[in-house]
Every structure is written in C-alpha cells, then in structure tokens.
Design an enzyme around this catalytic site. Structure first.
Site, PDB file in Angstrom:
ATOM      1  N   HIS A 308       0.880  -1.153  -0.039  1.00 21.31           N
ATOM      2  CA  HIS A 308      -0.140   0.075   0.104  1.00 21.31           C
ATOM      3  C   HIS A 308       0.899   1.383   0.043  1.00 21.31           C
ATOM      4  O   HIS A 308       2.088   1.379   0.674  1.00 21.31           O
ATOM      5  CB  HIS A 308      -0.757  -0.084   1.388  1.00 21.31           C
ATOM      6  CG  HIS A 308      -0.588   0.341   2.586  1.00 21.31           C
ATOM      7  ND1 HIS A 308      -0.628   1.682   3.144  1.00 21.31           N
ATOM      8  CD2 HIS A 308      -0.084  -0.508   3.471  1.00 21.31           C
ATOM      9  CE1 HIS A 308      -0.019   1.535   4.266  1.00 21.31           C
ATOM     10  NE2 HIS A 308       0.205   0.171   4.732  1.00 21.31           N
ATOM     11  N   ASP A 320       5.603   2.727   7.183  1.00 21.64           N
ATOM     12  CA  ASP A 320       4.143   2.395   6.915  1.00 21.64           C
ATOM     13  C   ASP A 320       3.581   3.201   6.011  1.00 21.64           C
ATOM     14  O   ASP A 320       2.808   4.067   6.461  1.00 21.64           O
ATOM     15  CB  ASP A 320       3.323   2.175   8.144  1.00 21.64           C
ATOM     16  CG  ASP A 320       2.311   1.631   8.064  1.00 21.64           C
ATOM     17  OD1 ASP A 320       1.641   0.936   7.204  1.00 21.64           O
ATOM     18  OD2 ASP A 320       1.100   1.728   9.191  1.00 21.64           O
ATOM     19  N   GLU A 354      -5.462   2.001   1.737  1.00 21.93           N
ATOM     20  CA  GLU A 354      -5.426   1.066   2.567  1.00 21.93           C
ATOM     21  C   GLU A 354      -5.521   1.356   4.309  1.00 21.93           C
ATOM     22  O   GLU A 354      -6.044   0.424   5.191  1.00 21.93           O
ATOM     23  CB  GLU A 354      -3.889   0.173   2.524  1.00 21.93           C
ATOM     24  CG  GLU A 354      -3.853  -1.278   3.366  1.00 21.93           C
ATOM     25  CD  GLU A 354      -3.209  -0.977   4.771  1.00 21.93           C
ATOM     26  OE1 GLU A 354      -3.203  -1.931   5.431  1.00 21.93           O
ATOM     27  OE2 GLU A 354      -2.986   0.129   5.205  1.00 21.93           O
ATOM     28  N   ASP A 386       4.215  -4.965   3.776  1.00 23.75           N
ATOM     29  CA  ASP A 386       3.365  -3.955   4.313  1.00 23.75           C
ATOM     30  C   ASP A 386       4.505  -3.806   5.696  1.00 23.75           C
ATOM     31  O   ASP A 386       4.262  -4.696   6.539  1.00 23.75           O
ATOM     32  CB  ASP A 386       2.142  -4.094   4.820  1.00 23.75           C
ATOM     33  CG  ASP A 386       1.270  -3.031   5.221  1.00 23.75           C
ATOM     34  OD1 ASP A 386       2.028  -1.890   5.533  1.00 23.75           O
ATOM     35  OD2 ASP A 386       0.179  -3.096   5.630  1.00 23.75           O
ATOM     36  N   HIS A 487       1.827   4.897  12.954  1.00 21.12           N
ATOM     37  CA  HIS A 487       0.870   5.968  12.570  1.00 21.12           C
ATOM     38  C   HIS A 487       1.089   7.199  13.432  1.00 21.12           C
ATOM     39  O   HIS A 487       0.011   7.757  13.924  1.00 21.12           O
ATOM     40  CB  HIS A 487      -0.512   5.163  13.187  1.00 21.12           C
ATOM     41  CG  HIS A 487      -1.116   4.272  12.298  1.00 21.12           C
ATOM     42  ND1 HIS A 487      -2.245   3.498  12.200  1.00 21.12           N
ATOM     43  CD2 HIS A 487      -0.463   3.616  11.112  1.00 21.12           C
ATOM     44  CE1 HIS A 487      -2.461   2.940  11.396  1.00 21.12           C
ATOM     45  NE2 HIS A 487      -1.385   2.838  10.542  1.00 21.12           N
TER      46      HIS A 487
END
Length: 562
Positions: A308, A320, A354, A386, A487
């Site tokens: 992604h 990520d 994603e 990923d 994140h």
C-alpha cells in the site's frame, strides 16, 4: 497498515461498475506492458485452444528444472536504490502538509512518482481510480471520568484513541457495559449482536469489548440501540491490552467512538460517568491504485506482488508503508533493467486507501470478481509487503498454514504454506533468523484470500512489543515496540532500519523472481523446481513469533482481530 477489526467480508459494494481505469501514457517500445484494463484481460483465445487429454491417457510427467537463480536480481536491488525512493516519498510528504494520505495532495504526488519511475524503467502503468469515504480528525478527542465537580482525563494516544470514521459530538453520560464477559478474555463477542443491547438505556455511552466482529458492526449496533457514544476496550489477552486506533470501515457512525486500553475499560466496567468528545470530518473523495505488469509470461498464471502506497494523515508513513512500496518499486525497476524473461506474467500493485480499511485492494479484487472473474481466476498467488523496515524489527513471515496456532490466524488458501516456506528458506540461506506472524487478513492480502487466492508476505512489526527472545534473535530492544512511531508524525526517514529493509528487499526480489519462473509449489502449474516442495517450513521457535498477531497492526483487515 490499518485497524478495522475482527472478522468481516470484503466490501464488494465498493468495487462495482463505477471503476474508472485511467491509462497512463507510456514509453514507446517499452520493455514491459500493463494490463489493458483495471486488471489484465484473459487470453481467452489461447485458453479456448487448450484441449483436455484423452480419457485414460496417462498425464504428462511434471518437468523438473533447476531453480532460477535470483542472486543477480538481489544484487541489483540495492539498499541505496530502495532508500532513494524513500527519500522521494519523504520529500513529497514535506511538501504536502507532512503526509501522503489517500484523499490528500501527498498521495496524488506519491502516485505520480511511482508512475514516472515505472515509465522510466519501461513499464506502461495503469491507474485505477475509485471513490472512498475520507475521514479526518479535526481536533484532539476527549475521554474523561467525571465525578461530581472533578474531571479526570484519560490520555489520548496512551489510554484511548479515536476510531477512524467516528462521528462528532461532545457529551457527558453514564457508561453502560455491553456483554463484556470478562471471565472469558479470548472469546469476546461483545456488541456483535443486537441482542447484546437488550435493556440498554438510550443516551448512555456503550462500553464494548473488542473481538469477533468488525468495529463498525459494534458501533452500528450500539447506535441503533440508542447509545450516545461508544468505547471499545481492548480484549485483555496477551498482546492486546493497550489502547488502539481502529477504523469503522466507512462513514457509518453519527456518534463518537474510541478504542481504549483494557485497563481503562476495566476501570469503567462497573459503572461511571464520562465525558466523550470528538470533532471529525467524513466525506467522499477519490484515490487510486497503480498497476504495472511484465510484457512476457503466461496471462493464465499471474504472479501478483503489492504494497500500500498511502500513509495516515498524522505523518509521512515512511515505514508504514513507504518501506514496502519502495522495496517493491525497486524490484520492479531492476527486473526491467535486467530484461528478465518470466514464464509467468508478473503484476505489481501499489494500493490506495489501505489505511482506511484495505480499500484499494478490495476495490481491485471486488471489481474483478464482479466484472471480470476470468482474470481473477488467472491470479496464481499474491505477495504482500507492508512495513518491512521497522526500526526495532523482527523478520516475520505470514503464517500461511497457521502452524503457529495464532488465535486470530487462519489456514490460508492452498499454497499459502508453500509461500511461507519459500521466505523462511530464503532467510535461512542468507544466514538470518525468521519467525511467524498471524495470517489474520489485516493487510492487503485479505481480499485475495477471501477469493481463495494463495497469499503470503513479510512484516517487521508495528506497535506490538518485542520480546527478550526476539531481541536475542534479531537484535534491538526488548520491551519496546517494533515501531514506536507507528501511525505517528515521527514515521519519517529516521524511522527505518537499514538492516531490515535490506534483508526484506532481497527476500522480495527472490520471491518475485522465483515465482515468475514457476508456481508449481503453490498451484502445480509450470515446471517443478529441483528440491521444491508444497509443504510449509518446519515449525519455528514459537518464542520468536509475533505474539501480538500482526504486531498489533490491526487495520481493518478481514479475519479475526483480537
């Protein structure tokens, strides 16, 4: 990766006739060519000419050939080359409000960079557009215990996190527990059925425990029962006690919804009054998948490899999943430069949205299932990459046969165990340890295994915590998350392990090169490679496995998610 749930089917409704495939201009006479549409068109003429053997005639013996040597491709796929792509992705984020999230300018620029790079290498990529439910948190969320005139706040990001697609609101109300079943931590079905809310007091804040069904299902059931807000506490099982940021999978909620740690849930379970506040934006926006494939190779036996391309809104997403996107891009570029002649068609994919719930991969697979099932049937296997450069990494391989007996794992489609074995064997041959991570469907391979397509891939951990045994095997620090910037704004160029990225880039090159020549171990098609087997690798030391079941990387993926 994203974090939408527990078990749920792929969202076929997102991938219907509304698909728009935008052909991107290509280099004339390029080495490689794209699919003619969103996915390649089946070679129906060739298939029509194929004739079955005569009844009773012995089948032709399987041809055995020397295994393809991937060392030249591995050597060509350098850490320097992969990092050059990461630097470009970081530059894009820096120029676009610090992120590359789908629905924002940074993702469009990331798409354009991948397209330009593929074209320069001789590919003719296609760009597949689709609409999706965009979500953005506009202000810090609030969760606080209220006792008379005293308000005690919980810490966002530590004690709780806002769910993607949460509704907006600011309310103070009583908390009401919903079928928490704290005596059976591994078996939570809390909030999955309307019956769980029998006797629920409208206007209360529903306290639900994570487990079994999608977060969105739990919130919709609570909303229907009259809840003014929802707190979903973690399960309390090993590796699933911290606060988590999940996704509801779409704009289904009108009320605030947060994911909380198990400890926070416990503290509220016997009754409390809390303030819950959120300010969010949800609207329909457009994003894209990028696809490119080899000119040569059988269309009837396609090897797919994907990653992604989007980040979360909070940061640049260099681990990520810039790491997987960059490694895959460099493998594609170097395959073209080496003028590799694959027996099987190789199709590369960079997925959009994603982080909003596997939406790009679901759109692609769902569109084929609805509009071109023959092309879907031609996909021999799917490889997913990923987060392959986590700073406190472990070298995890998706456990395709669930030999690790993960609670949230599943036995993958036939051939998935063989893919797992190939990666383990590669690492062993390179003198590296490897371990297993749950085959939970929590990344872009989820929609493929929903269609019974053998899948596998690599992962280096997210917010799960590294154990002492893993630190001894892979280096790094025990008791610390695999990626402390998961994140977060700090997921930048400094958040990537060069060792992990180098090792996994070689593994990606090896797998793509091997399956480009033969997928016999997966689906019995093509020549058998000497020494090849369909059996999965021997069991590994379970102490090295990913106890968090995907490293906590629970993004809305399709199978059970703690």
């Amino acid at each position: 990766m994203n974090d939408r749930s527990n078990r749920r089917p792929a969202q076929r409704g997102r991938a219907g006739a509304a698909t728009v495939a935008l052909a991107v201009a290509a280099l004339a006479g390029g080495v490689l060519a794209p699919p003619a549409t969103a996915g390649p068109v089946a070679d129906s003429a060739a298939l029509a000419k194929a004739k079955p053997g005569k009844p009773g005639k012995p089948s032709k013996p399987t041809r055995t050939v020397t295994a393809p040597d991937s060392r030249a491709l591995q050597k060509a796929v350098t850490l320097r080359g992969v990092r050059s792509h990461l630097r470009e992705l970081q530059k894009i984020a820096d120029q676009n409000d610090g992120n590359r999230a789908s629905g924002n300018p940074g993702y469009r620029a990331s798409r354009d960079y991948v397209v330009r790079t593929l074209r320069k290498a001789g590919y003719r990529p296609s760009v597949q557009a689709f609409d999706f439910d965009y979500f953005e948190q506009l202000a810090p969320a609030t969760l606080a215990r209220v006792e008379g005139a005293t308000t005690t706040p919980f810490a966002e990001g530590t004690d709780f996190a806002l769910m993607d697609y949460s509704g907006s609101g600011d309310l103070t109300a009583a908390v009401q527990a919903v079928d928490l079943n704290l005596g059976d931590l591994a078996g939570s079905t809390s909030g999955c059925e309307a019956a769980d809310f029998a006797g629920f007091t409208a206007g209360s804040i529903a306290l639900i425990r994570r487990g079994t069904c999608a977060f969105g299902d739990k919130v919709v059931n609570a909303q229907t029962a009259g809840a003014a807000g929802v707190i979903i506490m973690n399960t309390g099982t090993e590796g699933a006690t911290d606060a988590f940021a999940g996704t509801l999978g779409g704009a289904v909620a009108r009320i605030p919804a947060v994911g909380a740690s198990f400890a926070v849930g416990q503290s509220l379970a016997s009754g409390a009054t809390v303030r819950l506040a959120a300010s969010t934006r949800s609207e329909v926006r457009k994003t894209w998948n990028v696809l490119a494939e080899s000119r040569q190779g059988r269309r009837s036996n396609v090897v797919m490899a994907g990653a992604h391309l989007d980040s979360v809104v909070e940061g640049a997403g260099i681990n990520d999943n810039g790491s997987g996107s960059a490694a895959l891009l460099e493998v594609a570029v170097q395959m073209a430069k080496q003028k590799t002649k694959p027996r099987n068609r190789v199709r590369f994919a960079w997925w959009g949205a994603e982080e909003k719930g596997l939406l790009g991969a679901e759109h692609y697979v769902g569109d084929l299932a609805e509009n071109d099932p023959d092309t879907l049937d031609e996909i021999a296997l799917y490889l997913n990459f990923d987060m392959v450069g986590s700073p406190n990494y472990a070298l995890f391989v998706y456990d395709g046969d669930n030999s690790g007996e993960f609670e949230d794992g599943a036995v993958g489609p036939k051939g998935s165990g063989a893919i797992e074995a190939l990666f383990h064997d590669h690492f062993k041959g390179a003198g590296l340890r490897s371990a297993e991570t749950s085959f939970s469907g929590r990344s872009d391979y989820g929609p493929f295994i929903d269609q019974d397509i053998a899948s596998g891939g690599l992962f280096t951990g997210a917010e799960g915590v590294k154990t002492k045994a893993q630190a001894k095997a892979f280096g790094g620090k025990a008791g610390v998350a695999y990626d402390e910037c998961y994140h977060a704004e700090c997921d930048d160029l400094g958040n990537v392990s060069k060792k992990a990225l180098d090792a996994n880039s070689d593994a990606i090159a090896h797998a793509v090169h091997t399956y480009a020549q033969s997928t016999w171990s997966v689906n019995r098609k093509g020549p058998k490679l000497r020494g090849e087997t369909r059996k999965a690798a021997k069991p590994h030391d379970p102490r090295l496995n990913d106890a968090a079941g995907g490293g906590g990387h629970d993004h809305g993926h399709a199978l059970p998610g703690n």
